[in-house]
Design an enzyme around this catalytic site. Structure first.
Site: not given
Length: 259
Positions: A146, A162
């Site tokens: 990501s 995250y």
């Protein structure tokens, strides 16, 4: 001139293939000729994804329900995938989730759960499927990282855990690429920005102003679509990327190049 992205005859497994990005990647692999199996925890989600992919590509997709955080389940997934497809050439890890909490309010069980799903399961599938790849001297592994691996969210907004997990996925990718570089296996990643998936649609429903705020921070002026990730993965799965390993292609609309 040959079709550079032709994957005919290749066998691919997409872990997390029932989710938004994973389903798009599985569709792309099937479209370019690979025989594809998708895996995830929920059999009904997998079957729905497989039905959609067949409608769009005409190809049958194998569904294998498995909890990738379990070492025994991953070994069983590996055995079933090899039985259904033959020796697996391409592994895509698209599993993961983001439960947002400020770090001072983060329940430890949530932290540990995200680490298990977003990181440990990726390690388990990589090392398990690499066994056959090492034996044959060939393999392509693509992990979904990501933009959050390299760019924190201003004020955090509950994304610290995250971000940590995706940074770990990127370093796992680089480390495995180095470890297996002489064994015929390439290990790479893609790094999406915020992508319109069913999960994100629910977030925006609960926070109507968030979409415009996030969109404004992406140089290209829009959020990602799941299909934006197809071609980068096809490249990394193909023979055209034979000399590319340990890299992350950011499918992020330019987010990684600005402060």
């Amino acid at each position: 001139m040959k079709n550079a992205f032709d994957l005919t005859g290749k066998k691919a497994v997409v872990v997390g293939g029932g989710g938004g990005i994973g389903k798009a990647i599985a569709k792309g692999l099937a479209f370019y000729g690979a025989d594809v199996a998708i895996s995830g925890r929920k059999a009904e989600t997998l079957q729905a994804a497989a039905d959609t992919i067949k409608e769009e590509t005409g190809k049958d997709i194998v569904c294998i329900a498995a909890d990738a955080t379990s070492e025994d389940a991953v070994k069983e997934l590996y055995a079933k995938a090899n039985e259904a497809l033959g020796q697996v050439d391409i592994l895509v890890n698209s599993q993961g989730y983001n439960e947002k909490h400020p770090i001072d309010e983060m329940p430890l069980e949530v932290w540990n759960g995200m680490l298990n799903t977003n990181v440990t399961s990726v390690m388990l599938t990589c090392r398990t499927f690499a066994q056959g790849m090492i034996e044959r001297g060939y393999g392509r592994i693509i992990n979904v990282s990501s933009i959050r691996a390299i760019r924190a969210v201003n004020q955090g907004m509950g994304n610290t855990c995250y971000s940590v997990t995706k940074a770990a996925v990127s370093m796992l990718t680089a480390s495995l690429a180095a470890e297996w570089s002489k064994k015929g296996i390439t290990v790479n990643a893609i790094g999406p920005a915020i992508t319109m998936t069913p999960m994100m649609e629910k977030v925006f429903e609960a926070n109507p102003n968030m979409k415009n705020i996030l969109q404004a921070n992406i140089p290209m002026g829009r959020l990602g679509e799941a299909d934006d990730n197809i071609t980068p993965v096809i490249f990394l799965a193909s023979e055209e990327s034979a000399f590319v390993t340990g890299q992350c292609i950011y499918t992020d609309g330019g987010s990684s190049v600005i402060i």
